[in-house]
Design a protein around this motif. Structure first.
Motif, mmCIF file in Angstrom:
data_model
loop_
_atom_site.group_PDB
_atom_site.id
_atom_site.type_symbol
_atom_site.label_atom_id
_atom_site.label_comp_id
_atom_site.label_asym_id
_atom_site.label_seq_id
_atom_site.Cartn_x
_atom_site.Cartn_y
_atom_site.Cartn_z
ATOM 1 N N HIS A 16 -0.305 6.783 0.036
ATOM 2 C CA HIS A 16 0.726 7.094 1.033
ATOM 3 C C HIS A 16 1.750 5.964 1.047
ATOM 4 C CE1 HIS A 16 -1.799 10.373 2.221
ATOM 5 N NE2 HIS A 16 -2.787 9.539 2.521
ATOM 6 N N LEU A 17 2.377 5.765 -0.098
ATOM 7 C CA LEU A 17 3.344 4.693 -0.289
ATOM 8 C C LEU A 17 4.614 5.279 -0.886
ATOM 9 C CD1 LEU A 17 0.846 2.212 -2.015
ATOM 10 C CD2 LEU A 17 1.514 2.204 0.390
ATOM 11 N N ASP A 18 5.667 4.479 -0.913
ATOM 12 C CA ASP A 18 6.899 4.959 -1.542
ATOM 13 C C ASP A 18 6.690 5.067 -3.047
ATOM 14 O OD1 ASP A 18 8.321 2.366 -2.864
ATOM 15 O OD2 ASP A 18 7.218 1.828 -1.040
ATOM 16 N N SER A 19 7.563 5.800 -3.711
ATOM 17 C CA SER A 19 7.377 6.114 -5.131
ATOM 18 C C SER A 19 7.373 4.872 -6.018
ATOM 19 C CB SER A 19 8.430 7.109 -5.605
ATOM 20 O OG SER A 19 9.720 6.590 -5.417
ATOM 21 N N LYS A 20 8.200 3.887 -5.705
ATOM 22 C CA LYS A 20 8.226 2.655 -6.499
ATOM 23 C C LYS A 20 6.890 1.931 -6.435
ATOM 24 C CE LYS A 20 12.723 0.464 -6.830
ATOM 25 N NZ LYS A 20 13.633 -0.476 -6.208
ATOM 26 N N THR A 21 6.352 1.819 -5.243
ATOM 27 C CA THR A 21 5.080 1.114 -5.056
ATOM 28 C C THR A 21 3.945 1.898 -5.680
ATOM 29 O OG1 THR A 21 5.972 0.215 -2.988
ATOM 30 C CG2 THR A 21 3.616 -0.035 -3.356
ATOM 31 N N LYS A 22 3.977 3.229 -5.537
ATOM 32 C CA LYS A 22 2.960 4.066 -6.191
ATOM 33 C C LYS A 22 2.952 3.813 -7.690
ATOM 34 C CE LYS A 22 2.546 8.195 -3.332
ATOM 35 N NZ LYS A 22 2.720 9.658 -3.301
ATOM 36 N N LYS A 23 4.136 3.799 -8.272
ATOM 37 C CA LYS A 23 4.255 3.598 -9.720
ATOM 38 C C LYS A 23 3.684 2.240 -10.117
ATOM 39 C CE LYS A 23 7.601 3.782 -13.474
ATOM 40 N NZ LYS A 23 8.990 3.962 -13.848
ATOM 41 N N ARG A 24 3.987 1.215 -9.324
ATOM 42 C CA ARG A 24 3.488 -0.131 -9.617
ATOM 43 C C ARG A 24 1.965 -0.192 -9.521
ATOM 44 N NH1 ARG A 24 6.561 -4.239 -6.131
ATOM 45 N NH2 ARG A 24 6.041 -2.500 -4.850
ATOM 46 N N VAL A 25 1.396 0.460 -8.493
ATOM 47 C CA VAL A 25 -0.063 0.481 -8.323
ATOM 48 C C VAL A 25 -0.712 1.198 -9.500
ATOM 49 C CG1 VAL A 25 -1.931 1.494 -6.930
ATOM 50 C CG2 VAL A 25 -0.057 0.284 -5.809
#
Length: 168
Positions: A16-25
């Motif tokens: 449940h994060l923004d798309s940039k952070t999801k991608k980084r994770v």
């Protein structure tokens, strides 16, 4: 699609994060899995060690929920979006009012008189409608987006000023 790609998709679906952070994770997890397999672990061993994808996502969600800088960036992004949307709404409303003025030929002004104790009467005069008149009549519709624009823009400016001060 291999097992670890399925695992990463499940993790991503539960983040449940923004798309940039999801991608980084997801990229970080992918790198970790690839590193472990290069060093002799099987994909199944790595995935077992990592646990269920839902629990992995939950741990990241909790981590970012408590991360002050992430939350600050998120609030700033939301304020910026509110500012842009409210500005667009104001522009659209102003354009509508100008369009109405052009459609009406700009050659008459309608005034309303009356109220609770007097009967309502309408007076049509042959004076031109000015942009000021149109804005005055549209003010009740423009007021809320204008206030939202001002408040969100002030918030964004304050955040940026604080960031600049912290850099110094």
């Amino acid at each position: 699609m291999n097992d670890y790609e399925k695992y990463l998709r499940k993790v991503k679906a539960n983040l449940h994060l923004d798309s940039k952070t999801k991608k980084r994770v997801i990229e970080g997890l992918r790198t970790e899995i690839e590193y472990a397999t290069e060093n002799g672990e099987t994909i199944q061993e790595v995935l077992n060690r990592m646990g269920k994808p839902e629990k992995m996502a939950l741990s990241y969600n909790e981590s970012y929920k408590n991360d002050y800088s992430y939350q600050k960036k998120r609030k700033y992004s939301i304020a910026k979006i509110i500012s842009i949307i409210s500005l667009l709404i104001m522009i659209v409303l102003l354009l509508i009012s100008v369009f109405i003025g052009i459609q009406n030929g700009g050659d008459y002004l309608i005034s309303y008189f009356g109220g609770v104790s007097n009967p309502l009467s309408v007076e049509i005069t042959n004076s031109p409608i000015t942009i000021k008149d149109l804005i005055k009549y549209m003010a009740c519709y423009i007021a809320i987006p204008f206030i939202m624009f001002i408040l969100s823009t002030v918030y964004c400016v304050i955040v940026k000023v604080k960031e600049k001060r912290e850099e110094i």
